[in-house]
Design a protein around this motif. Structure first.
Motif, PDB file in Angstrom:
ATOM      1  N   LYS A  28       0.819  -1.206   0.000  1.00  0.00           N
ATOM      2  CA  LYS A  28       0.000   0.000   0.000  1.00  0.00           C
ATOM      3  C   LYS A  28       0.858   1.264   0.000  1.00  0.00           C
ATOM      4  N   GLU A  29       0.215   2.363  -0.414  1.00  0.00           N
ATOM      5  CA  GLU A  29       0.883   3.657  -0.434  1.00  0.00           C
ATOM      6  C   GLU A  29       1.005   4.216   0.983  1.00  0.00           C
ATOM      7  N   GLY A  30       2.004   5.038   1.190  1.00  0.00           N
ATOM      8  CA  GLY A  30       2.146   5.743   2.459  1.00  0.00           C
ATOM      9  C   GLY A  30       3.089   5.068   3.437  1.00  0.00           C
ATOM     10  N   PRO A  31       3.488   5.797   4.475  1.00  0.00           N
ATOM     11  CA  PRO A  31       4.385   5.253   5.491  1.00  0.00           C
ATOM     12  C   PRO A  31       3.766   4.063   6.224  1.00  0.00           C
ATOM     13  N   ILE A  32       4.628   3.158   6.655  1.00  0.00           N
ATOM     14  CA  ILE A  32       4.172   1.962   7.367  1.00  0.00           C
ATOM     15  C   ILE A  32       4.763   1.917   8.768  1.00  0.00           C
ATOM     16  N   PHE A  33       3.865   1.850   9.762  1.00  0.00           N
ATOM     17  CA  PHE A  33       4.249   1.613  11.148  1.00  0.00           C
ATOM     18  C   PHE A  33       4.116   0.114  11.398  1.00  0.00           C
ATOM     19  N   PHE A  34       5.169  -0.499  11.910  1.00  0.00           N
ATOM     20  CA  PHE A  34       5.184  -1.942  12.135  1.00  0.00           C
ATOM     21  C   PHE A  34       5.274  -2.230  13.630  1.00  0.00           C
ATOM     22  N   CYS A  35       4.567  -3.269  14.064  1.00  0.00           N
ATOM     23  CA  CYS A  35       4.630  -3.689  15.455  1.00  0.00           C
ATOM     24  C   CYS A  35       4.634  -5.211  15.500  1.00  0.00           C
ATOM     25  N   LEU A  36       5.470  -5.775  16.319  1.00  0.00           N
ATOM     26  CA  LEU A  36       5.532  -7.227  16.490  1.00  0.00           C
ATOM     27  C   LEU A  36       5.458  -7.536  17.978  1.00  0.00           C
ATOM     28  N   ARG A  37       4.400  -8.205  18.391  1.00  0.00           N
ATOM     29  CA  ARG A  37       4.177  -8.496  19.799  1.00  0.00           C
ATOM     30  C   ARG A  37       3.315  -9.744  19.936  1.00  0.00           C
ATOM     31  N   ARG A  38       3.369 -10.387  21.084  1.00  0.00           N
ATOM     32  CA  ARG A  38       2.375 -11.396  21.407  1.00  0.00           C
ATOM     33  C   ARG A  38       1.081 -10.651  21.703  1.00  0.00           C
ATOM     34  N   LEU A  39      -0.030 -11.119  21.177  1.00  0.00           N
ATOM     35  CA  LEU A  39      -1.293 -10.397  21.289  1.00  0.00           C
ATOM     36  C   LEU A  39      -1.963 -10.677  22.626  1.00  0.00           C
ATOM     37  N   VAL A  40      -1.440 -10.016  23.646  1.00  0.00           N
ATOM     38  CA  VAL A  40      -1.981 -10.105  25.010  1.00  0.00           C
ATOM     39  C   VAL A  40      -2.133  -8.676  25.541  1.00  0.00           C
ATOM     40  N   PRO A  41      -2.981  -8.468  26.567  1.00  0.00           N
ATOM     41  CA  PRO A  41      -3.303  -7.114  27.021  1.00  0.00           C
ATOM     42  C   PRO A  41      -2.111  -6.230  27.385  1.00  0.00           C
ATOM     43  N   ARG A  42      -1.097  -6.784  28.073  1.00  0.00           N
ATOM     44  CA  ARG A  42      -0.008  -5.922  28.564  1.00  0.00           C
ATOM     45  C   ARG A  42       0.802  -5.266  27.444  1.00  0.00           C
ATOM     46  N   CYS A 112       8.788   2.774  10.473  1.00  0.00           N
ATOM     47  CA  CYS A 112       8.943   3.004  11.907  1.00  0.00           C
ATOM     48  C   CYS A 112       8.391   1.812  12.667  1.00  0.00           C
ATOM     49  N   PHE A 113       9.069   1.409  13.728  1.00  0.00           N
ATOM     50  CA  PHE A 113       8.576   0.339  14.596  1.00  0.00           C
ATOM     51  C   PHE A 113       7.927   0.976  15.824  1.00  0.00           C
ATOM     52  N   VAL A 114       6.744   0.480  16.207  1.00  0.00           N
ATOM     53  CA  VAL A 114       6.035   1.023  17.367  1.00  0.00           C
ATOM     54  C   VAL A 114       5.946  -0.042  18.455  1.00  0.00           C
ATOM     55  N   LEU A 115       6.370   0.332  19.658  1.00  0.00           N
ATOM     56  CA  LEU A 115       6.320  -0.560  20.819  1.00  0.00           C
ATOM     57  C   LEU A 115       5.374   0.073  21.846  1.00  0.00           C
ATOM     58  N   PRO A 116       4.073  -0.282  21.832  1.00  0.00           N
ATOM     59  CA  PRO A 116       3.078   0.403  22.666  1.00  0.00           C
ATOM     60  C   PRO A 116       2.844  -0.236  24.033  1.00  0.00           C
ATOM     61  N   THR A 117       3.862  -0.845  24.599  1.00  0.00           N
ATOM     62  CA  THR A 117       3.730  -1.614  25.842  1.00  0.00           C
ATOM     63  C   THR A 117       2.979  -0.844  26.926  1.00  0.00           C
ATOM     64  N   ARG A 118       2.064  -1.538  27.595  1.00  0.00           N
ATOM     65  CA  ARG A 118       1.261  -0.940  28.660  1.00  0.00           C
ATOM     66  C   ARG A 118       1.868  -1.177  30.035  1.00  0.00           C
ATOM     67  N   GLU A 119       2.526  -2.341  30.209  1.00  0.00           N
ATOM     68  CA  GLU A 119       3.138  -2.656  31.500  1.00  0.00           C
ATOM     69  C   GLU A 119       4.129  -3.810  31.341  1.00  0.00           C
ATOM     70  N   LEU A 120       5.058  -3.918  32.311  1.00  0.00           N
ATOM     71  CA  LEU A 120       5.967  -5.063  32.430  1.00  0.00           C
ATOM     72  C   LEU A 120       6.853  -5.292  31.202  1.00  0.00           C
ATOM     73  N   GLU A 121       7.604  -4.275  30.817  1.00  0.00           N
ATOM     74  CA  GLU A 121       8.580  -4.468  29.736  1.00  0.00           C
ATOM     75  C   GLU A 121       9.955  -4.628  30.374  1.00  0.00           C
ATOM     76  N   CYS A 122      10.453  -5.866  30.393  1.00  0.00           N
ATOM     77  CA  CYS A 122      11.709  -6.147  31.096  1.00  0.00           C
ATOM     78  C   CYS A 122      12.929  -5.601  30.366  1.00  0.00           C
ATOM     79  N   PHE A 123      12.908  -5.628  29.031  1.00  0.00           N
ATOM     80  CA  PHE A 123      14.086  -5.146  28.301  1.00  0.00           C
ATOM     81  C   PHE A 123      13.712  -4.362  27.044  1.00  0.00           C
ATOM     82  N   GLY A 124      12.930  -4.915  26.157  1.00  0.00           N
ATOM     83  CA  GLY A 124      12.581  -4.207  24.929  1.00  0.00           C
ATOM     84  C   GLY A 124      13.496  -4.546  23.771  1.00  0.00           C
ATOM     85  N   LEU A 125      13.777  -5.826  23.597  1.00  0.00           N
ATOM     86  CA  LEU A 125      14.670  -6.267  22.520  1.00  0.00           C
ATOM     87  C   LEU A 125      14.250  -5.781  21.131  1.00  0.00           C
TER      88      LEU A 125
END
Length: 200
Positions: A28-42, A112-125
Motif C-alpha cells: 500500500k501507499e504511504g508510510p508503514i508503522f510496524f509492530c511485532l508483539r504477542r497479542l496479550v493485554p499488557r 517506523c517500529f512502534v512498541l506500545p507496551t502498557r506494562e511489564l517491559e523487562c528489556f525491549g529487545l
C-alpha cells in the motif's frame, strides 16, 4: 543482546524490500508503522489501534499511513473486532505469526517500529532489532524502555501510554526527518551479541 549478523540495514530500497513480503498491506501507499508483539493485554496493542484511529482523523485528506501488526495471541479476535468498529480495516492489518528468518526483512521494510507496551517491559529487545536494521522506533515509557532507547529517547519516547500520546508521536514522525539509519545501527552495535557475551 542483538545479533548483528541477522539484523542490519539493507542496501535495498523500502519499495524493493516490500515486494518480497507477500501480505497486501506491504504494497500500500504511504508510510508503514510496524509492530511485532504477542497479542496479550499488557502489550498495549488496543491502544496502538486507538492511536491509529486518532491519527487517521488528524491526517484525513492530507496523507495516508498503515499499521501492520505481527504476532499471535488470545487477544487477536478482540483486536480485529476493534479495528472493524473503528473503521480501520483499510489502515490496520494483522500478519499473524512471522517466521524468525523473515523478521529482519520486516524491520527493514517498515518506516517506523512502534512498541506500545502498557506494562511489564523487562528489556525491549525489538527496539535494538529495529535500530540494528536502521529503522526508527516509537515506544512508551514503561520498564526498561527509556534506558534501552538511550540517546534516542527524546525523539522516540511517548509522554505516556495513552492512545492520544502514541498517536501524537506517530503524527510527529510523519512530519519529521528520521535519524540517519547509520546512527541507529551504530547505537545498536553497543549491544552486539558477541560484545555482550564477552562482558558477561
Amino acid at each position: 543482546y542483538v545479533d548483528l549478523k541477522r539484523f542490519f540495514p539493507s542496501v535495498e530500497s523500502k519499495a524493493s524490500l516490500r515486494k518480497k513480503l507477500d501480505h497486501r498491506a506491504w504494497q500500500k501507499e504511504g508510510p508503514i508503522f510496524f509492530c511485532l508483539r504477542r497479542l496479550v493485554p499488557r502489550m498495549g496493542l488496543n491502544r496502538l489501534i486507538e492511536a491509529a484511529a486518532w491519527l487517521k482523523k488528524k491526517t484525513e485528506g492530507r496523507s495516508s499511513f498503515n499499521v501492520i501488526i505481527g504476532g499471535e495471541g488470545p487477544e487477536r479476535d478482540r483486536l480485529e473486532a476493534s479495528t472493524m468498529d473503528l473503521r480501520l480495516e483499510d489502515t490496520v492489518y494483522f500478519l499473524g505469526k512471522i517466521a524468525e528468518k523473515e523478521l529482519p526483512l520486516h524491520y527493514q521494510a517498515a518506516d517506523c517500529f512502534v512498541l506500545p507496551t502498557r506494562e511489564l517491559e523487562c528489556f525491549g529487545l525489538p527496539i535494538l532489532e529495529s535500530f540494528a536494521c536502521g529503522t526508527p522506533v516509537i515506544a512508551t515509557p514503561i520498564g526498561s524502555i527509556p534506558e534501552v532507547l538511550g540517546p534516542f529517547s527524546k525523539i522516540s519516547l511517548t509522554e505516556d501510554t495513552s492512545p492520544e500520546r502514541i498517536g501524537k508521536a506517530m503524527l510527529e514522525f510523519l512530519s519529521a526527518v528520521p535519524p540517519p539509519r547509520e546512527k541507529l545501527s551504530q547505537y545498536a552495535s553497543n549491544f552486539d551479541r558477541e560484545k555482550i557475551l564477552s562482558q558477561l
